[in-house]
Design a protein around this motif. Structure first.
Motif, mmCIF file in Angstrom:
data_model
loop_
_atom_site.group_PDB
_atom_site.id
_atom_site.type_symbol
_atom_site.label_atom_id
_atom_site.label_comp_id
_atom_site.label_asym_id
_atom_site.label_seq_id
_atom_site.Cartn_x
_atom_site.Cartn_y
_atom_site.Cartn_z
ATOM 1 N N VAL A 70 82.747 61.439 66.405
ATOM 2 C CA VAL A 70 83.501 62.065 67.499
ATOM 3 C C VAL A 70 84.756 61.272 67.794
ATOM 4 O O VAL A 70 84.869 60.085 67.464
ATOM 5 C CB VAL A 70 82.640 62.157 68.786
ATOM 6 N N ASP A 71 85.688 61.935 68.440
ATOM 7 C CA ASP A 71 86.906 61.302 68.933
ATOM 8 C C ASP A 71 86.676 61.037 70.418
ATOM 9 O O ASP A 71 86.901 61.901 71.261
ATOM 10 C CB ASP A 71 88.090 62.243 68.711
ATOM 11 N N ALA A 72 86.188 59.842 70.740
ATOM 12 C CA ALA A 72 85.829 59.523 72.119
ATOM 13 C C ALA A 72 85.845 58.020 72.314
ATOM 14 O O ALA A 72 85.649 57.251 71.365
ATOM 15 C CB ALA A 72 84.439 60.082 72.459
ATOM 16 N N GLY A 73 86.059 57.598 73.566
ATOM 17 C CA GLY A 73 86.094 56.175 73.847
ATOM 18 C C GLY A 73 87.199 55.503 73.044
ATOM 19 O O GLY A 73 88.282 56.046 72.869
ATOM 20 N N ILE A 74 86.903 54.326 72.517
ATOM 21 C CA ILE A 74 87.915 53.610 71.729
ATOM 22 C C ILE A 74 87.923 54.073 70.281
ATOM 23 O O ILE A 74 88.742 53.601 69.488
ATOM 24 C CB ILE A 74 87.697 52.087 71.785
ATOM 25 N N SER A 75 87.034 54.993 69.908
ATOM 26 C CA SER A 75 86.933 55.436 68.516
ATOM 27 C C SER A 75 87.612 56.779 68.304
ATOM 28 O O SER A 75 87.598 57.644 69.185
ATOM 29 C CB SER A 75 85.457 55.553 68.095
ATOM 30 N N ALA A 76 88.196 56.928 67.130
ATOM 31 C CA ALA A 76 88.637 58.236 66.653
ATOM 32 C C ALA A 76 87.632 58.702 65.610
ATOM 33 O O ALA A 76 86.905 57.895 65.028
ATOM 34 C CB ALA A 76 90.033 58.141 66.046
ATOM 35 N N LYS A 77 87.564 59.984 65.374
ATOM 36 C CA LYS A 77 86.615 60.507 64.407
ATOM 37 C C LYS A 77 86.911 59.941 63.023
ATOM 38 O O LYS A 77 88.048 59.937 62.564
ATOM 39 C CB LYS A 77 86.680 62.031 64.371
ATOM 40 N N GLY A 78 85.871 59.449 62.359
ATOM 41 C CA GLY A 78 86.035 58.871 61.028
ATOM 42 C C GLY A 78 85.820 57.371 61.076
ATOM 43 O O GLY A 78 84.984 56.856 61.831
ATOM 44 N N ALA A 79 86.566 56.638 60.275
ATOM 45 C CA ALA A 79 86.424 55.183 60.202
ATOM 46 C C ALA A 79 86.834 54.549 61.532
ATOM 47 O O ALA A 79 87.834 54.933 62.138
ATOM 48 C CB ALA A 79 87.275 54.626 59.069
ATOM 49 N N THR A 80 86.067 53.558 61.979
ATOM 50 C CA THR A 80 86.312 52.940 63.276
ATOM 51 C C THR A 80 87.051 51.610 63.182
ATOM 52 O O THR A 80 87.677 51.181 64.151
ATOM 53 C CB THR A 80 84.987 52.685 64.004
ATOM 54 N N GLY A 81 86.951 50.914 62.042
ATOM 55 C CA GLY A 81 87.480 49.556 61.972
ATOM 56 C C GLY A 81 86.634 48.564 62.740
ATOM 57 O O GLY A 81 87.097 47.459 63.066
ATOM 58 N N PHE A 82 85.380 48.917 63.012
ATOM 59 C CA PHE A 82 84.475 48.050 63.777
ATOM 60 C C PHE A 82 84.387 46.670 63.137
ATOM 61 O O PHE A 82 84.151 46.544 61.934
ATOM 62 C CB PHE A 82 83.072 48.678 63.812
ATOM 63 N N HIS A 93 76.323 37.958 57.538
ATOM 64 C CA HIS A 93 76.531 39.268 56.913
ATOM 65 C C HIS A 93 76.477 40.343 57.990
ATOM 66 O O HIS A 93 75.493 40.452 58.724
ATOM 67 C CB HIS A 93 75.444 39.501 55.861
ATOM 68 N N LEU A 94 77.568 41.121 58.107
ATOM 69 C CA LEU A 94 77.659 42.222 59.064
ATOM 70 C C LEU A 94 77.534 43.532 58.306
ATOM 71 O O LEU A 94 78.384 43.866 57.473
ATOM 72 C CB LEU A 94 79.004 42.190 59.799
ATOM 73 N N ASP A 95 76.467 44.275 58.578
ATOM 74 C CA ASP A 95 76.243 45.567 57.934
ATOM 75 C C ASP A 95 76.718 46.665 58.890
ATOM 76 O O ASP A 95 76.026 47.008 59.849
ATOM 77 C CB ASP A 95 74.758 45.737 57.611
ATOM 78 N N ILE A 96 77.901 47.216 58.608
ATOM 79 C CA ILE A 96 78.525 48.167 59.531
ATOM 80 C C ILE A 96 78.376 49.614 59.051
ATOM 81 O O ILE A 96 79.197 50.471 59.388
ATOM 82 C CB ILE A 96 80.011 47.832 59.758
ATOM 83 N N ALA A 97 77.311 49.888 58.289
ATOM 84 C CA ALA A 97 77.123 51.252 57.774
ATOM 85 C C ALA A 97 77.035 52.280 58.901
ATOM 86 O O ALA A 97 77.447 53.434 58.737
ATOM 87 C CB ALA A 97 75.872 51.308 56.910
ATOM 88 N N GLY A 98 76.486 51.891 60.059
ATOM 89 C CA GLY A 98 76.399 52.812 61.187
ATOM 90 C C GLY A 98 77.630 52.766 62.062
ATOM 91 O O GLY A 98 78.244 53.796 62.367
ATOM 92 N N THR A 99 78.028 51.582 62.464
ATOM 93 C CA THR A 99 79.135 51.425 63.406
ATOM 94 C C THR A 99 80.497 51.610 62.761
ATOM 95 O O THR A 99 81.504 51.769 63.463
ATOM 96 C CB THR A 99 79.085 50.036 64.055
ATOM 97 N N GLY A 100 80.568 51.590 61.446
ATOM 98 C CA GLY A 100 81.850 51.716 60.760
ATOM 99 C C GLY A 100 82.413 53.117 60.749
ATOM 100 O O GLY A 100 83.566 53.310 60.356
ATOM 101 N N ARG A 101 81.628 54.093 61.195
ATOM 102 C CA ARG A 101 82.101 55.483 61.227
ATOM 103 C C ARG A 101 81.722 56.109 62.552
ATOM 104 O O ARG A 101 80.701 55.782 63.141
ATOM 105 C CB ARG A 101 81.489 56.297 60.081
ATOM 106 N N SER A 102 82.548 57.036 63.008
ATOM 107 C CA SER A 102 82.273 57.766 64.242
ATOM 108 C C SER A 102 82.317 59.260 63.954
ATOM 109 O O SER A 102 83.173 59.736 63.195
ATOM 110 C CB SER A 102 83.312 57.413 65.316
#
Length: 504
Positions: free
Chosen positions: A479-491, A468-477
């Motif tokens: 900031v728009d930085a690194g490989i992430s855009a602001k909002g949902a990350t698709g982690f 079970h992967l709980d992505i409540a933290g990593t699933g959203r960003s």
């Protein structure tokens, strides 16, 4: 694809590879073209940049002395060139730090942003990047993307990636293509999660799944509310009961060529709450603002299934999307209700805002009873406790099998999606005992909220090898930085694909 194809078919560069930089530059029209060259600490780390600059007829030593580029991973120094004087208009000197795969991923992401809107981006990195080539390409694809916008023309791209991207100094066309496929899958997951919830409801998600199935050869089965009731999916019906848009369960099946009944099956389950008001125990306004992304787990599973054929995943993969809108209405489920999940387990509801585990329980129980999976993995934006414990840095992973857990952790290490192993502590199990049902929905008076949620889900997986992967933290960003855009990350998208690709 339907009109919203920027969601299911995100705009990315057309990627190719070639051995010789000189051959690419000979066919490059300078207007709108960019040359990317890597920098690492020390003289040896600047050899590739020197070679790239020299290939343009520039005095490399003078350029480096004049612009003083930094070699920190992800730092981009732009060298503008006179119109028509060279094969490109700009040179981007990108820092690659210590040369690790993480540093190359950061470099790629920075370059992806810096080359938006270009006609051609020539990446002179193939001969220097080594094992980090896939990470660099994934980073460039992810960094070139921005959240779609919804205008009078419908869904439109938020950013324009370079039309063409060429990697020189390598013959690894397959490795580059695979990296692009994995990154594009993550962009599909992001786009689905970013779609506004007045467009995106369970039926809309089911329609997107059917479109993906037609395009990628997946078999797709959809349960509407009548079929859910007939087959006993009480959790989905309870959570979706208060909404004007009824729940759905979607099953997608990937069958590799030559698959037989003995070919192992992986089942992936995704939480698909298309909007979460909290139900009768309604969220505060600030807590509701990002809830269009509460179906990120289902978006990730759909995106992973869509990429299985292109990546030649050698095992059978079934995706289950547990889709519902947690709204407020006359038929909303209530605290104190007893819900009968798929398979007959009864659950006493303790908080209508802990709806994710209720819909997931139905799907997990179905997978255990009907699909005989060799491995069962779920992904969900499930608990605030996970976000509080690990923030945006890592996602907790809970598992009944150490080998499965370690394989997922290793896959995440290769993609920069960090998983943090957490215990399924039976010390907390008694907190799920109910006086009126088989199980309590939540536990009161104890901590360990992410552990409690995982223990609840474990009740529905039988003796399966389950994670079970709980992505409540990593699933959203934020900031728009690194490989992430602001909002949902698709982690988790690339992580799961790397894990599945490794089953050879």
């Amino acid at each position: 694809m339907p009109r919203d194809d920027v969601i299911l078919d995100p705009r990315t560069s057309t990627w190719s590879v070639t051995d010789r930089l000189e051959d690419v530059l000979a066919t490059t029209v300078s207007e709108g073209a960019v040359l990317v060259a890597p920098l690492a600490p020390g003289d040896d780390g600047r050899c590739a940049a020197v070679a790239a600059l020299t290939s343009l007829g520039l005095d490399a030593a003078l350029v480096l002395e004049t612009h003083e580029p930094r070699d920190t991973a992800g730092t981009v120094t732009t060298v503008p060139l006179a119109p028509g004087a060279h094969a490109v208009r700009r040179v981007l000197l990108v820092g690659t730090g210590d040369g690790s795969v993480d540093a190359w991923r950061a470099a790629g992401a920075a370059v992806g942003r810096a080359t938006r809107g270009s006609a051609r981006a020539v990446h002179a990195v193939g001969g220097t990047v080594g094992t980090g080539l896939a990470s660099y390409v994934e980073g460039a694809v992810l960094g070139s993307w921005a959240s779609p916008r919804w205008t009078t023309e419908g869904a439109t791209s938020g950013a324009q990636a370079a039309v063409e991207a060429v990697v020189t100094g390598t013959q690894d066309a397959d490795g580059v293509a695979r990296a692009v496929t994995r990154a594009r899958a993550q962009l599909v997951a992001r786009g689905l999660a970013h779609t506004p919830s007045n467009t995106k409801n369970p039926a809309w998600m089911a329609a997107r799944a059917r479109a993906v199935g037609r395009a990628t050869g997946l078999e797709v089965t959809v349960w509407d509310e009548r079929r859910l009731r007939r087959d006993g999916f009480g959790g989905l019906l309870a959570v979706g009961g208060g909404s004007a848009t009824p729940p759905r369960l979607v099953r997608l099946d990937h069958e590799p060529p030559g698959a037989t009944a003995s070919t192992p099956r992986v089942v992936l389950v995704g939480k698909g709450i298309t909007f979460d008001t909290g139900g009768l125990q309604i969220k505060p306004t600030d807590g509701m603002l990002g809830m269009k992304t509460d179906m990120s787990g289902a978006a990730i599973v759909l995106a992973v299934l869509a990429a299985c054929r292109s990546l030649e995943v050698p095992v059978r993969v079934t995706g289950l999307l547990a889709l519902a809108e947690n709204a407020v209405g006359g038929a909303s489920y209530r605290p104190g209700d007893v819900v009968t999940q798929f398979g007959g387990t009864t659950v006493e509801i303790g908080n209508t805002d802990a709806e994710g585990r209720i819909v997931m329980a139905d799907a997990l129980a179905y997978a255990d009873a009907e699909l005989d999976p060799a491995w069962l993995v779920d992904v969900a934006t499930l608990t605030g406790a996970a976000r509080i414990a690990l923030g945006r840095v890592a996602a907790p992973v809970f598992a009944t099998d150490d080998a499965l857990r370690d394989a997922l952790v290793d896959a995440g290490a290769s993609t920069g999606e960090t998983l943090w192993p957490m215990p399924l502590s039976d010390t907390y199990r008694q907190a799920l005992d109910s006086d009126v049902a088989d199980l309590n929905h939540i536990a009161t008076g104890v901590g360990g909220g992410a552990v409690i949620a995982a223990l609840f889900l474990r009740e529905f997986v039988g003796t399966r090898r389950w994670a079970h992967l709980d992505i409540a933290g990593t699933g959203r960003s934020d900031v728009d930085a690194g490989i992430s855009a602001k909002g949902a990350t698709g982690f988790g998208t690339r992580l799961l694909l790397r894990w599945l690709e490794g089953m050879r």
